[in-house]
Write a protein that holds these residues in place. Structure first.
Motif, PDB file in Angstrom:
ATOM      1  N   LYS A  33       0.736  -1.649   0.251  1.00 49.11           N
ATOM      2  CA  LYS A  33       0.048   0.123   0.206  1.00 49.11           C
ATOM      3  C   LYS A  33       1.225   1.100   0.497  1.00 49.11           C
ATOM      4  CE  LYS A  33      -2.173  -1.033   3.730  1.00 49.11           C
ATOM      5  NZ  LYS A  33      -3.605  -0.789   5.395  1.00 49.11           N
ATOM      6  N   ASP A  99     -10.805   6.663   7.356  1.00 50.70           N
ATOM      7  CA  ASP A  99     -11.142   5.841   7.282  1.00 50.70           C
ATOM      8  C   ASP A  99     -11.164   5.548   8.826  1.00 50.70           C
ATOM      9  OD1 ASP A  99      -9.885   3.188   7.115  1.00 50.70           O
ATOM     10  OD2 ASP A  99      -7.849   4.533   6.954  1.00 50.70           O
ATOM     11  N   VAL A 147     -15.222   2.692   0.212  1.00 49.50           N
ATOM     12  CA  VAL A 147     -14.301   1.434  -0.212  1.00 49.50           C
ATOM     13  C   VAL A 147     -14.526  -0.034   0.623  1.00 49.50           C
ATOM     14  CG1 VAL A 147     -12.374   1.078  -1.070  1.00 49.50           C
ATOM     15  CG2 VAL A 147     -13.226   3.437  -1.819  1.00 49.50           C
ATOM     16  N   THR A 149     -11.937  -2.516   2.406  1.00 51.88           N
ATOM     17  CA  THR A 149     -11.029  -2.839   2.653  1.00 51.88           C
ATOM     18  C   THR A 149     -10.679  -3.933   3.073  1.00 51.88           C
ATOM     19  OG1 THR A 149     -10.586  -2.584   5.474  1.00 51.88           O
ATOM     20  CG2 THR A 149     -10.543  -0.547   3.830  1.00 51.88           C
ATOM     21  N   ARG A 154     -13.543   0.828   6.369  1.00 50.70           N
ATOM     22  CA  ARG A 154     -14.644   1.269   4.916  1.00 50.70           C
ATOM     23  C   ARG A 154     -13.464   1.900   4.907  1.00 50.70           C
ATOM     24  NH1 ARG A 154     -19.767   1.020   7.513  1.00 50.70           N
ATOM     25  NH2 ARG A 154     -19.745  -1.153   7.697  1.00 50.70           N
ATOM     26  N   PRO A 189     -10.081   1.741  -5.140  1.00 54.31           N
ATOM     27  CA  PRO A 189     -10.786   0.340  -5.142  1.00 54.31           C
ATOM     28  C   PRO A 189     -10.903  -0.069  -6.575  1.00 54.31           C
ATOM     29  CG  PRO A 189     -12.762   2.338  -6.084  1.00 54.31           C
ATOM     30  CD  PRO A 189     -11.417   2.644  -4.992  1.00 54.31           C
ATOM     31  N   TYR A 198      -9.286  -4.102  -2.013  1.00 57.28           N
ATOM     32  CA  TYR A 198     -10.064  -2.998  -1.642  1.00 57.28           C
ATOM     33  C   TYR A 198     -11.361  -3.175  -3.267  1.00 57.28           C
ATOM     34  CZ  TYR A 198      -6.909  -0.634   1.269  1.00 57.28           C
ATOM     35  OH  TYR A 198      -6.080  -1.224   2.129  1.00 57.28           O
TER      36      TYR A 198
END
Length: 304
Positions: A33, A99, A147, A149, A154, A189, A198
C-alpha cells in the motif's frame, strides 16, 4: 506467476486510468500500500524536501496526476505495482477520506450503508464512535462512495470546499478513525494488496463523493490558534505566521523552521505552535510534517 503479476498490474492501471478520467489524481502502489516508486533522493546525504520540483518521479502522493499519459508513465516505471492511490485534498474534488478501522464481530460482515445507522453486525468501536459524533454534533453522512478494505474496514469518501485544508490525522477525531486530507491518499477500489483486494461497497458503485457535512468539516479542520496572554507576542508572532503562510513549494519547511526558531529564541515558541502548524498546513504541509519541523526548531534553540 509472472503472468498473474502482469495481469494484476494491468488491472491496477485500468482502474487508475478510470479514476483519473473522473478527475481523481492517482499514483501506483505496491502490495504494501506504499507508493511503488522509490524516492530519487534516497541516496542523498541530507533528507530532501523535494515534492517533485526536480521533475523526477518517486515523490509519493506529489506524483499524483489525472493525465492519462502521466498515469501510464508512472505505471510503466513501476511494473510491480498492484494498486493505485488517490490523492486527497486536490482539485477538482478536494477529496477527504474517513478511514474506519472496522473489524466485524459477527453476523453478515461490515455494513455498506453511507451513514451512521443500523448495521448488520455489532458496531465496532470506530463505527460506534462515528455514530456518537454524528449524534453529538447533529450531522448525517450523505450517500457517498464507500470502499471496503481487506481487513474489514471502510473508507468513506467526501469532498470539501476548495478554500479549506483538511489535515491528515490518526485517531484525533476518535479512536479507530483516521482522516486522509491534504498530502494523504486513499487506496483505490480494485487495488490488490498483500492482505487482499479493495472494493466498492454494494450500492455505492454509481455514486459520486458527496460534500462533507459542515459540522463534520469543522471537526476535521484545525482549531484556530489561541492568543497568548503576553501583550508583546501578537505583533511579532503574527509576522512569523504570515511569513510561513507566504511560503511557496520548495521553501515551506525552511520558512517554518526559521519562524519556529525565532519564536523559541524570543520566548513564545510554545504559544505559537498551533498558529504555525495551521499556517504550514495551509501551504500544503501535513500536520505531522509541520509538528516535526517545529519540534526540531525547539530542540535546536534549547541547546546551551
Amino acid at each position: 506467476m509472472a503472468i498473474t503479476a502482469r495481469h494484476t498490474t494491468t488491472l491496477a492501471l485500468a482502474h487508475a486510468l478510470s479514476a483519473a478520467e473522473r478527475g481523481l489524481p492517482v499514483i501506483p502502489l505496491s502490495p504494501t500500500k506504499l507508493p511503488a516508486l522509490r524516492s530519487p533522493h534516497r541516496d542523498e546525504p541530507r533528507r530532501a524536501h523535494c515534492r517533485g520540483e526536480c521533475g523526477l518521479p518517486g515523490h509519493g502522493v506529489y506524483d499524483a496526476t489525472t493525465d492519462p499519459a502521466g498515469v501510464r508513465a508512472l505505471f510503466a516505471a513501476a511494473p510491480w505495482a498492484t494498486g493505485y492511490g488517490i490523492a486527497c485534498g486536490r482539485p477538482p474534488h478536494q477529496l477527504i477520506g474517513i478511514d474506519l478501522d472496522v473489524t466485524p464481530t459477527g453476523g453478515g460482515g461490515p455494513a455498506s450503508g453511507a451513514g451512521p445507522g443500523p448495521v448488520q453486525a455489532s458496531p465496532p468501536d470506530s463505527l460506534a464512535a462515528l455514530q456518537q459524533l454524528a449524534l453529538q454534533h447533529l450531522f448525517t453522512l450523505p450517500e457517498t462512495v464507500i470502499v471496503l478494505t481487506p481487513s474489514g474496514g471502510r473508507h468513506i469518501w467526501l469532498t470539501g470546499p476548495a478554500h479549506v485544508v483538511v489535515p491528515n490525522s490518526a485517531g484525533r477525531l476518535a479512536p479507530g478513525i483516521d482522516v486522509r486530507g491534504a498530502g494523504g491518499y486513499l487506496v483505490g477500489p480494485g487495488s490488490v494488496t498483500a492482505r487482499g483486494a479493495y472494493r466498492l461497497a454494494p450500492g455505492t458503485e454509481r455514486l459520486a463523493p458527496a460534500p462533507c457535512p459542515r459540522a463534520l468539516l469543522r471537526l476535521l479542520t484545525p482549531p484556530p490558534a489561541r492568543p497568548h496572554p503576553h501583550q508583546d507576542r501578537p505583533a511579532r508572532g503574527d509576522g512569523l505566521v504570515q511569513f510561513v503562510r507566504a511560503a511557496h513549494a520548495g521553501q515551506r519547511n525552511t520558512r517554518l523552521f526559521w519562524a519556529a526558531c525565532r519564536a523559541y529564541e524570543h520566548g513564545f515558541g510554545e504559544a505559537l505552535v498551533e498558529a504555525l502548524v495551521d499556517a504550514a498546513v495551509r501551504t500544503g504541509l501535513t500536520e505531522q510534517e509541520a509538528r516535526a519541523t517545529i519540534a526540531s526548531a525547539a530542540r535546536l534553540t534549547s541547546r546551551p
